[in-house]
Design a protein around this motif. Structure first.
Motif, PDB file in Angstrom:
ATOM      1  N   PHE A  64      -4.426  -0.724   7.541  1.00 37.56           N
ATOM      2  CA  PHE A  64      -3.048  -0.812   7.060  1.00 37.56           C
ATOM      3  C   PHE A  64      -2.632  -2.256   6.853  1.00 37.56           C
ATOM      4  O   PHE A  64      -1.895  -2.582   5.926  1.00 37.56           O
ATOM      5  N   PHE A  65      -3.159  -3.127   7.746  1.00 36.51           N
ATOM      6  CA  PHE A  65      -2.826  -4.541   7.606  1.00 36.51           C
ATOM      7  C   PHE A  65      -3.342  -5.068   6.264  1.00 36.51           C
ATOM      8  O   PHE A  65      -2.638  -5.788   5.557  1.00 36.51           O
ATOM      9  N   ILE A  66      -4.571  -4.670   5.928  1.00 40.44           N
ATOM     10  CA  ILE A  66      -5.151  -5.125   4.653  1.00 40.44           C
ATOM     11  C   ILE A  66      -4.387  -4.549   3.469  1.00 40.44           C
ATOM     12  O   ILE A  66      -4.093  -5.255   2.500  1.00 40.44           O
ATOM     13  N   PHE A  67      -3.985  -3.276   3.589  1.00 42.68           N
ATOM     14  CA  PHE A  67      -3.145  -2.684   2.531  1.00 42.68           C
ATOM     15  C   PHE A  67      -1.904  -3.536   2.326  1.00 42.68           C
ATOM     16  O   PHE A  67      -1.521  -3.859   1.202  1.00 42.68           O
ATOM     17  N   GLY A  68      -1.279  -3.866   3.455  1.00 41.07           N
ATOM     18  CA  GLY A  68      -0.058  -4.687   3.390  1.00 41.07           C
ATOM     19  C   GLY A  68      -0.307  -5.995   2.688  1.00 41.07           C
ATOM     20  O   GLY A  68       0.478  -6.430   1.838  1.00 41.07           O
ATOM     21  N   LEU A  69      -1.452  -6.606   3.033  1.00 38.78           N
ATOM     22  CA  LEU A  69      -1.808  -7.885   2.419  1.00 38.78           C
ATOM     23  C   LEU A  69      -1.995  -7.715   0.907  1.00 38.78           C
ATOM     24  O   LEU A  69      -1.502  -8.516   0.104  1.00 38.78           O
ATOM     25  N   LEU A  70      -2.684  -6.640   0.515  1.00 37.36           N
ATOM     26  CA  LEU A  70      -2.928  -6.374  -0.911  1.00 37.36           C
ATOM     27  C   LEU A  70      -1.616  -6.179  -1.659  1.00 37.36           C
ATOM     28  O   LEU A  70      -1.415  -6.725  -2.747  1.00 37.36           O
ATOM     29  N   VAL A  71      -0.718  -5.408  -1.035  1.00 40.12           N
ATOM     30  CA  VAL A  71       0.585  -5.165  -1.669  1.00 40.12           C
ATOM     31  C   VAL A  71       1.315  -6.484  -1.886  1.00 40.12           C
ATOM     32  O   VAL A  71       1.889  -6.733  -2.939  1.00 40.12           O
ATOM     33  N   ASP A  72       1.230  -7.363  -0.836  1.00 39.83           N
ATOM     34  CA  ASP A  72       1.876  -8.671  -0.964  1.00 39.83           C
ATOM     35  C   ASP A  72       1.291  -9.461  -2.129  1.00 39.83           C
ATOM     36  O   ASP A  72       2.022 -10.111  -2.901  1.00 39.83           O
ATOM     37  N   ILE A  73      -0.044  -9.417  -2.246  1.00 34.52           N
ATOM     38  CA  ILE A  73      -0.707 -10.180  -3.316  1.00 34.52           C
ATOM     39  C   ILE A  73      -0.330  -9.642  -4.686  1.00 34.52           C
ATOM     40  O   ILE A  73       0.046 -10.400  -5.589  1.00 34.52           O
ATOM     41  N   ILE A  74      -0.372  -8.301  -4.769  1.00 36.89           N
ATOM     42  CA  ILE A  74      -0.063  -7.694  -6.070  1.00 36.89           C
ATOM     43  C   ILE A  74       1.398  -7.965  -6.438  1.00 36.89           C
ATOM     44  O   ILE A  74       1.712  -8.336  -7.563  1.00 36.89           O
ATOM     45  N   GLY A  75       2.275  -7.812  -5.465  1.00 35.13           N
ATOM     46  CA  GLY A  75       3.710  -7.939  -5.794  1.00 35.13           C
ATOM     47  C   GLY A  75       4.234  -9.329  -5.573  1.00 35.13           C
ATOM     48  O   GLY A  75       5.397  -9.518  -5.229  1.00 35.13           O
ATOM     49  N   LYS A  76       3.377 -10.329  -5.721  1.00 31.14           N
ATOM     50  CA  LYS A  76       3.764 -11.698  -5.392  1.00 31.14           C
ATOM     51  C   LYS A  76       5.050 -12.124  -6.087  1.00 31.14           C
ATOM     52  O   LYS A  76       5.937 -12.701  -5.480  1.00 31.14           O
ATOM     53  N   ASN A  77       5.171 -11.797  -7.345  1.00 29.59           N
ATOM     54  CA  ASN A  77       6.301 -12.324  -8.083  1.00 29.59           C
ATOM     55  C   ASN A  77       7.411 -11.295  -8.288  1.00 29.59           C
ATOM     56  O   ASN A  77       8.377 -11.545  -8.980  1.00 29.59           O
ATOM     57  N   PHE A  78       7.206 -10.106  -7.671  1.00 26.58           N
ATOM     58  CA  PHE A  78       8.228  -9.063  -7.838  1.00 26.58           C
ATOM     59  C   PHE A  78       9.518  -9.465  -7.147  1.00 26.58           C
ATOM     60  O   PHE A  78       9.511 -10.065  -6.071  1.00 26.58           O
ATOM     61  N   GLU A  79      10.620  -9.093  -7.749  1.00 28.60           N
ATOM     62  CA  GLU A  79      11.877  -9.446  -7.115  1.00 28.60           C
ATOM     63  C   GLU A  79      12.374  -8.321  -6.219  1.00 28.60           C
ATOM     64  O   GLU A  79      13.110  -8.550  -5.273  1.00 28.60           O
ATOM     65  N   THR A  80      12.004  -7.123  -6.551  1.00 26.72           N
ATOM     66  CA  THR A  80      12.300  -6.036  -5.601  1.00 26.72           C
ATOM     67  C   THR A  80      10.979  -5.524  -5.039  1.00 26.72           C
ATOM     68  O   THR A  80      10.011  -5.339  -5.754  1.00 26.72           O
ATOM     69  N   GLN A  81      10.980  -5.335  -3.730  1.00 23.60           N
ATOM     70  CA  GLN A  81       9.735  -4.905  -3.063  1.00 23.60           C
ATOM     71  C   GLN A  81       9.697  -3.392  -2.941  1.00 23.60           C
ATOM     72  O   GLN A  81      10.727  -2.758  -2.704  1.00 23.60           O
ATOM     73  N   PRO A  82       8.502  -2.815  -3.140  1.00 21.88           N
ATOM     74  CA  PRO A  82       8.396  -1.366  -2.993  1.00 21.88           C
ATOM     75  C   PRO A  82       8.543  -0.953  -1.514  1.00 21.88           C
ATOM     76  O   PRO A  82       8.216  -1.726  -0.618  1.00 21.88           O
ATOM     77  N   ILE A  83       9.035   0.285  -1.315  1.00 23.91           N
ATOM     78  CA  ILE A  83       9.265   0.797   0.047  1.00 23.91           C
ATOM     79  C   ILE A  83       7.972   0.808   0.857  1.00 23.91           C
ATOM     80  O   ILE A  83       7.932   0.422   2.028  1.00 23.91           O
ATOM     81  N   TYR A  84       6.870   1.274   0.209  1.00 23.82           N
ATOM     82  CA  TYR A  84       5.618   1.429   0.958  1.00 23.82           C
ATOM     83  C   TYR A  84       5.066   0.119   1.513  1.00 23.82           C
ATOM     84  O   TYR A  84       4.272   0.102   2.411  1.00 23.82           O
ATOM     85  N   LYS A  85       5.562  -1.011   0.963  1.00 29.00           N
ATOM     86  CA  LYS A  85       5.128  -2.290   1.522  1.00 29.00           C
ATOM     87  C   LYS A  85       5.467  -2.362   3.016  1.00 29.00           C
ATOM     88  O   LYS A  85       4.626  -2.645   3.872  1.00 29.00           O
ATOM     89  N   ASP A  86       6.736  -2.049   3.352  1.00 35.81           N
ATOM     90  CA  ASP A  86       7.150  -2.058   4.761  1.00 35.81           C
ATOM     91  C   ASP A  86       6.443  -0.969   5.559  1.00 35.81           C
ATOM     92  O   ASP A  86       6.057  -1.189   6.708  1.00 35.81           O
TER      93      ASP A  86
END
Lengths: 708, 117
Positions: A20-42
């Motif tokens: 899950f930690f790696i998933f979180g990291l991937l989400v962060d990388i993918i959404g680096k420039n997003f201004e709104t964060q997806p719910i599943y990130k948290d």
């Protein structure tokens, strides 16, 4: 297999957490420039730490010493500070752009560092939570677990309330919940039972460590506040984790402040408390000892040791009445006077104890024996007669040991300081002495009952031996009537009798009493039987026989033991009786209306060397007439008495024989026995009773037969 | 239980042992210890006063025999005095008067001790 499964389920948590930690990291990388964060990130990130939590929970080992946990918390705090400061000093290029309430990392490195720092700080927070729980649970009460659960729920609620929020935004609910959490932390932290039980030294350490914990976690709180760069690293990762971490830091700071303050408040009473704890643990040890009363030696040495502990004395000793010791006991004791002995002493030599007893003006033990109260001497020098006063004793207490209203011992303790003992010491020493008295008394009772059991077994063995040694049947001889009576006492008395035809004409009769009782008496009896059976044919004269018997017996018998014996031979043709007596009860010769004791000189077998024995022994010859009666017996008859009453004695015996002279042997026997029983009111005999009646009919008995 | 008591007095270098009560197999060990103690202390002039002795068993008699040899070896003696008739009879039957000096009273016995030394 089971082991593997267990390990796997442990690992499973870790694998999920990492995943899950790696998933979180991937989400962060993918959404680096997003201004709104997806719910599943948290969601990923919360799940990651949830599984870290499970992993730690499964592997956690509880520690029961709070101080150690405090040190662990301090170490972890210092490590976190060091890591965080290193990160700042290294001036790694990480930064966020703030857009309204959103943080946007300037580069991928920022994302990595954010994940790494949160991993370290988050997992540390989880560990800290468990560490705090260990301290919290010390001497746990019914509501301890509930309180801690409330605290945790509030912390989690605070964290979750910031779910899916912009990092720099905050909700009112979060603030309220956090306030509640801090409030309940204050409330629950006031219950700190562990501080009370610390020794003085540990209290000092607690003050030091809790202070350092306060400092280090305050620093951490500042380092990770939301406006700082490092704080933003965690906030960016997840506000939920950030709030959780913040809560844990606050919890530790508050708890440590309260621990710090209450330890300071407890410091003045630390000495007194230490002492009380010492007393309690000593008394506890003694109560355990009461169950181990089988070893008397160990018991008494523990008693002196514990006395030393309970009143913080420098030396102690135990003096008990000698009747309390077994004869021939093996305890290392020395006598203080004719009735008392010191059986255990600690940090003091027998010599010093003697000096103390001698230099005091009063007799300590006598005073205690009359007062039956503990005694305290505050200034030893003033109470002593001054001479030879180089002892290291400044003050002394003495406490009586009493059971069943009897003073059987005194417990002493000394200090080199004058006025070293106070009333409290005396009270606790008395309380302790009461316990010790019971323990020592019980130990003696057990010893006695074991001894009694051994005696009973020995007695039955000795009785069996005696029964086998006595003649199984009485010889049937034409010219005479012989009747024997034997009644064993509970403790084998050592009575012995026997008959043997030496040749066709001569009958040998022996009756005796072996000194002592039980197995040793039975042993000498069997030796006597052997001597009788072998010597009587070789030495026809009673005097010679006894001299020879003394020679044999003296060689083997114990100095304290002896055998009294009457040995007689009767010629069945002529009616000539030859008697010699070795310290035994004189026999009775009853003829017509006359009855008298036949008492040739002689000392008991084993009482003197051969020369002495031979010097005193003499022999008597009596020619028997028709219907003469001879009575052989042991002192069980003459010494028979009712409890507290007079002995049956020689006069009564002689009278009874005389009165019944004309009766048959069996009748005379029964008359004597019933007369004795009447005298003793049929009480069980204290000693063996043996009686042999011999009635002589002379050679003419054949003619008598013809007449009928 | 019948009581047994021992007291030791000293008079002009003679140890006087007062026996009281019931001297049997159970109490003999106490008497034995007393004798042993005197001998350990090299006190060989021993006078046993039997005035208050109410009973003596063979085990009690044995104590006298156990030490007489040693005491006499060191030129001391065990003398007896003040025996009630019943007690004397027990000693007498066993032949004690042939081996031990038994006196009617303490003074006589003490005199004997003094004469010797």
């Amino acid at each position: 297999m089971v082991n593997f499964r267990k390990n796997f389920s442990k690992l499973f948590n870790l694998i999920l957490a990492v995943a899950f930690f790696i998933f979180g990291l991937l989400v962060d990388i993918i959404g680096k420039n997003f201004e709104t964060q997806p719910i599943y990130k948290d969601v990923f990130k919360i799940l990651a730490f949830l599984f870290f939590f499970f992993y730690i929970k499964v592997n956690w080992k509880r520690e029961s010493i709070p101080l150690r946990r405090l040190v662990a918390i301090l170490i972890l705090g210092v490590v976190l500070i060091t890591l965080t400061l290193t990160l700042s000093i290294l001036s790694v290029n990480f930064e966020f752009q703030e857009k309204s309430n959103i943080l946007i990392p300037v580069n991928f490195l920022t994302i990595f560092i954010s994940n790494l720092v949160t991993l370290i700080v988050g997992v540390s927070s989880l560990i800290l939570l468990f560490a705090i729980r260990d301290i919290f649970y010390y001497k746990q009460k019914k509501n301890t677990a509930r309180n801690f659960l409330i605290l945790n729920l509030l912390l989690i609620a605070t964290a979750i309330s910031s779910f899916n929020i912009d990092p720099l935004d905050s909700r009112l609910l979060t603030k309220i919940l956090f306030g509640l959490f801090i409030f309940s932390t204050f409330i629950f932290s006031f219950k700190m039972p562990w501080i009370v039980y610390l020794t003085k030294k540990d209290k000092a350490l607690t003050i030091l460590f809790s202070f350092l914990v306060i400092v280090s976690f305050s620093v951490l709180s500042v380092l990770y506040q939301d406006s700082s760069q490092t704080g933003k690293l965690v906030l960016y990762y997840s506000p939920v984790i950030y709030n959780f971490t913040k809560g844990i830091f606050s919890l530790i700071v508050i708890y440590s402040i309260i621990a710090f303050l209450s330890t300071i408040f407890h410091l003045p009473t630390a000495d007194a408390f230490d002492k009380k704890m010492n007393e309690i643990s000593s008394l506890h040890n003694l109560s355990k000892l009461i169950t181990q009363v089988l070893d008397f030696d160990e018991l008494v040495s523990t008693v002196t040791k514990t006395t030393l502990e309970v009143c913080e004395a420098e030396a102690s000793w135990l003096e008990i009445n000698k009747t309390f010791l077994k004869p021939n006991h093996k305890y290392k004791s020395f006598e203080t006077d004719s009735s008392f002995a010191v059986i255990a002493h600690l940090n003091i030599s027998p010599q010093d104890i003697k000096v103390i007893n001698e230099s005091l003006i009063i007799n300590l033990r006598e005073k205690i024996a009359t007062d039956r109260k503990p005694l305290i001497i505050q200034n030893f020098k003033m109470e002593s007669s001054g001479k030879e006063n180089n002892s290291k004793v400044g003050s002394l207490i003495a406490v009586p040991l009493i059971t069943r209203d009897e003073l059987f011992g005194v417990l002493y303790a000394t200090k080199s300081m004058e006025y070293g003992f106070d009333q409290e010491d005396l009270d606790i020493a008395s309380a302790f002495a009461d316990q010790a008295a019971i323990a020592i008394d019980n130990s003696k009772l057990i010893e006695k009952s074991i001894e009694r059991e051994r005696l009973v077994r020995e007695m039955s063995l000795a009785q069996g031996m005696q029964q086998k040694l006595l003649p199984q049947r009485i010889p049937e001889i034409k010219a005479i009537e012989i009747e024997a009576f034997f009644s064993p006492a509970f403790e084998v008395g050592g009575d012995y009798y026997d008959f043997l035809m030496i040749d066709e004409q001569n009958l040998a009769i022996v009756i005796g009493d072996v000194s002592g009782k039980g197995i040793s008496a039975a042993f000498y009896m069997s030796e006597m039987k052997g001597i009788f059976q072998s010597l009587c044919k070789i030495f026809p004269s009673p005097k010679q026989f006894l001299v020879k018997a003394n020679e044999v017996i003296s060689a083997s018998i114990d100095k304290k033991s002896f055998i009294s014996l009457v040995y007689a031979t009767l010629n069945l043709e002529t009616g000539l009786l030859r008697v010699a007596r070795a310290g035994h009860c004189p026999i009775i010769h009853s003829s017509g209306t006359e009855a008298k004791y036949i008492r040739p000189n002689g000392i008991g077998l084993g009482m003197g060397n051969n020369k002495l024995f031979e010097k005193f022994i003499s022999e008597v010859e009596i020619k028997l007439s028709n219907n003469d009666v001879l009575v052989f017996y042991t002192d069980g008859i003459t010494e028979a008495h009712p409890t507290g009453g007079e002995e049956y004695g020689y006069t009564r015996l002689l009278e009874t024989v005389k009165r019944n002279q004309s009766k048959s042997a069996i009748e005379i026997r029964d008359e004597i026995i019933s007369s004795v029983n009447q005298h003793t009111n049929n009480e069980p005999p204290f000693d063996d009773i043996t009686l042999i009646i011999l009635k002589w009919f002379g050679k003419k008995i054949g003619d008598k037969d013809e007449r009928f | 239980m019948n009581d047994f008591k021992i007291k030791i007095r000293e008079q002009s270098d003679v140890q006087i042992i007062d026996l009281k009560g019931y001297l049997d197999a159970h109490t003999a060990s106490e008497f034995e210890q007393t004798m042993q103690k005197l001998i350990n202390e090299k006190k060989f002039n021993i006078l046993v006063n039997c005035k208050n002795l109410s009973y003596i068993s063979s085990a009690g008699l044995g104590v006298f025999m156990a030490y007489i040899e040693e005491v006499r070896k060191y030129k001391g003696d065990i003398k007896l005095a003040n025996m009630p008739p019943k007690i004397y009879n027990v000693f007498d039957i066993l032949g004690f008067p042939l081996i031990y000096e038994i006196y009617n009273n303490e003074e006589e016995a003490l005199k004997k001790f003094l004469k010797k030394s």
